[in-house]
Design a protein around this motif. Structure first.
Motif, PDB file in Angstrom:
ATOM      1  N   GLU A  61     -66.369 -11.028  91.918  1.00 46.47           N
ATOM      2  CA  GLU A  61     -66.342  -9.670  91.384  1.00 46.47           C
ATOM      3  C   GLU A  61     -66.037  -9.584  89.886  1.00 46.47           C
ATOM      4  N   ILE A  62     -66.146 -10.682  89.157  1.00 48.53           N
ATOM      5  CA  ILE A  62     -65.864 -10.679  87.728  1.00 48.53           C
ATOM      6  C   ILE A  62     -67.136 -10.311  86.969  1.00 48.53           C
ATOM      7  N   PRO A  63     -67.102  -9.199  86.207  1.00 51.49           N
ATOM      8  CA  PRO A  63     -68.290  -8.824  85.433  1.00 51.49           C
ATOM      9  C   PRO A  63     -68.454  -9.716  84.194  1.00 51.49           C
ATOM     10  N   PRO A  64     -69.650  -9.804  83.650  1.00 52.16           N
ATOM     11  CA  PRO A  64     -69.898 -10.666  82.481  1.00 52.16           C
ATOM     12  C   PRO A  64     -69.059 -10.291  81.262  1.00 52.16           C
ATOM     13  N   ASN A  65     -68.780  -9.006  81.068  1.00 53.43           N
ATOM     14  CA  ASN A  65     -67.987  -8.625  79.897  1.00 53.43           C
ATOM     15  C   ASN A  65     -66.555  -9.155  79.993  1.00 53.43           C
ATOM     16  N   GLU A  66     -66.056  -9.388  81.201  1.00 53.26           N
ATOM     17  CA  GLU A  66     -64.725  -9.974  81.361  1.00 53.26           C
ATOM     18  C   GLU A  66     -64.706 -11.417  80.879  1.00 53.26           C
ATOM     19  N   THR A  67     -65.769 -12.141  81.168  1.00 55.82           N
ATOM     20  CA  THR A  67     -65.876 -13.516  80.685  1.00 55.82           C
ATOM     21  C   THR A  67     -65.942 -13.535  79.161  1.00 55.82           C
ATOM     22  N   ALA A  68     -66.653 -12.592  78.578  1.00 54.30           N
ATOM     23  CA  ALA A  68     -66.729 -12.501  77.116  1.00 54.30           C
ATOM     24  C   ALA A  68     -65.358 -12.194  76.522  1.00 54.30           C
ATOM     25  N   ASP A  69     -64.608 -11.258  77.118  1.00 52.06           N
ATOM     26  CA  ASP A  69     -63.265 -10.943  76.634  1.00 52.06           C
ATOM     27  C   ASP A  69     -62.333 -12.149  76.738  1.00 52.06           C
ATOM     28  N   TYR A  70     -62.509 -12.922  77.788  1.00 55.30           N
ATOM     29  CA  TYR A  70     -61.714 -14.128  78.006  1.00 55.30           C
ATOM     30  C   TYR A  70     -61.874 -15.084  76.821  1.00 55.30           C
ATOM     31  N   PHE A  71     -63.122 -15.372  76.439  1.00 50.80           N
ATOM     32  CA  PHE A  71     -63.355 -16.301  75.337  1.00 50.80           C
ATOM     33  C   PHE A  71     -63.012 -15.688  73.984  1.00 50.80           C
ATOM     34  N   ARG A  72     -63.207 -14.387  73.822  1.00 51.88           N
ATOM     35  CA  ARG A  72     -62.806 -13.743  72.564  1.00 51.88           C
ATOM     36  C   ARG A  72     -61.299 -13.859  72.357  1.00 51.88           C
ATOM     37  N   SER A  73     -60.533 -13.689  73.411  1.00 52.45           N
ATOM     38  CA  SER A  73     -59.081 -13.781  73.299  1.00 52.45           C
ATOM     39  C   SER A  73     -58.638 -15.204  72.991  1.00 52.45           C
ATOM     40  N   ILE A  74     -59.266 -16.174  73.633  1.00 45.90           N
ATOM     41  CA  ILE A  74     -58.881 -17.572  73.396  1.00 45.90           C
ATOM     42  C   ILE A  74     -59.188 -17.982  71.965  1.00 45.90           C
ATOM     43  N   TYR A  75     -60.336 -17.564  71.434  1.00 46.34           N
ATOM     44  CA  TYR A  75     -60.738 -17.973  70.090  1.00 46.34           C
ATOM     45  C   TYR A  75     -60.364 -16.961  69.007  1.00 46.34           C
ATOM     46  N   ASN A  76     -59.485 -16.005  69.327  1.00 45.90           N
ATOM     47  CA  ASN A  76     -58.958 -15.031  68.369  1.00 45.90           C
ATOM     48  C   ASN A  76     -60.064 -14.218  67.714  1.00 45.90           C
ATOM     49  N   MET A  77     -60.982 -13.721  68.522  1.00 42.19           N
ATOM     50  CA  MET A  77     -62.063 -12.899  68.023  1.00 42.19           C
ATOM     51  C   MET A  77     -62.080 -11.545  68.713  1.00 42.19           C
ATOM     52  N   GLN A  78     -60.963 -11.169  69.319  1.00 42.60           N
ATOM     53  CA  GLN A  78     -60.879  -9.919  70.069  1.00 42.60           C
ATOM     54  C   GLN A  78     -60.948  -8.712  69.135  1.00 42.60           C
ATOM     55  N   VAL A  79     -61.674  -7.705  69.535  1.00 46.40           N
ATOM     56  CA  VAL A  79     -61.780  -6.463  68.775  1.00 46.40           C
ATOM     57  C   VAL A  79     -60.458  -5.724  68.910  1.00 46.40           C
ATOM     58  N   GLN A  80     -59.854  -5.354  67.794  1.00 50.31           N
ATOM     59  CA  GLN A  80     -58.547  -4.721  67.826  1.00 50.31           C
ATOM     60  C   GLN A  80     -58.603  -3.248  68.217  1.00 50.31           C
ATOM     61  N   GLU A  81     -59.708  -2.595  67.919  1.00 52.03           N
ATOM     62  CA  GLU A  81     -59.869  -1.204  68.324  1.00 52.03           C
ATOM     63  C   GLU A  81     -61.325  -0.986  68.702  1.00 52.03           C
ATOM     64  N   PRO A  82     -61.594   0.037  69.470  1.00 58.18           N
ATOM     65  CA  PRO A  82     -62.980   0.243  69.905  1.00 58.18           C
ATOM     66  C   PRO A  82     -63.938   0.379  68.736  1.00 58.18           C
ATOM     67  N   ALA A  83     -65.114  -0.190  68.885  1.00 56.25           N
ATOM     68  CA  ALA A  83     -66.113  -0.105  67.824  1.00 56.25           C
ATOM     69  C   ALA A  83     -66.612   1.326  67.669  1.00 56.25           C
ATOM     70  N   VAL A  84     -66.658   2.065  68.753  1.00 56.49           N
ATOM     71  CA  VAL A  84     -67.084   3.461  68.722  1.00 56.49           C
ATOM     72  C   VAL A  84     -65.914   4.310  69.187  1.00 56.49           C
ATOM     73  N   LYS A  85     -65.337   5.087  68.255  1.00 53.91           N
ATOM     74  CA  LYS A  85     -64.193   5.914  68.623  1.00 53.91           C
ATOM     75  C   LYS A  85     -64.625   7.202  69.295  1.00 53.91           C
ATOM     76  N   PHE A  86     -65.703   7.773  68.800  1.00 50.31           N
ATOM     77  CA  PHE A  86     -66.165   9.044  69.338  1.00 50.31           C
ATOM     78  C   PHE A  86     -67.634   8.915  69.723  1.00 50.31           C
ATOM     79  N   ARG A  87     -67.972   9.438  70.851  1.00 50.01           N
ATOM     80  CA  ARG A  87     -69.364   9.410  71.292  1.00 50.01           C
ATOM     81  C   ARG A  87     -69.790  10.847  71.489  1.00 50.01           C
TER      82      ARG A  87
END
Length: 97
Positions: A66-92
């Protein structure tokens, strides 16, 4: 704790391990929580994100599907210190013309 030990712990206990990246050189992680469901692990990460802690990883037991692909991406972003600190889109905005 090293990443390999986190993976082994998730497999052995058949649970999701929520951890913080303590140091990247050498790889050290601090375990915060063990949860039975993916939804509980995501909720734990959201609470930590609201407190300003963004280097959170969720290590799943790999038998579960049940793990979605974006979770795997967040996993590697966190390990390699590339995590987005705030949402790219604040208002839609949706405009109807």
């Amino acid at each position: 704790m090293e990443l390999q030990k986190l993976v082994e712990q998730a497999q052995r206990l058949n649970s999701y391990v929520v951890a913080i990246v303590k140091s990247r050189n050498p790889d050290e992680f601090f375990v915060l929580s063990l949860t039975d469901t993916y939804e509980d692990a995501v909720m734990c990460r959201r609470v930590l994100n609201t407190d300003g802690i963004y280097d959170v990883i969720i290590v799943p037991p790999f038998e579960r599907k049940e793990i979605p692909p974006n979770e795997t991406a967040d996993y590697f972003r966190s390990i390699y210190n590339m995590q987005v600190q705030e949402p790219a889109v604040k208002f839609r905005w949706n405009l109807k013309l």
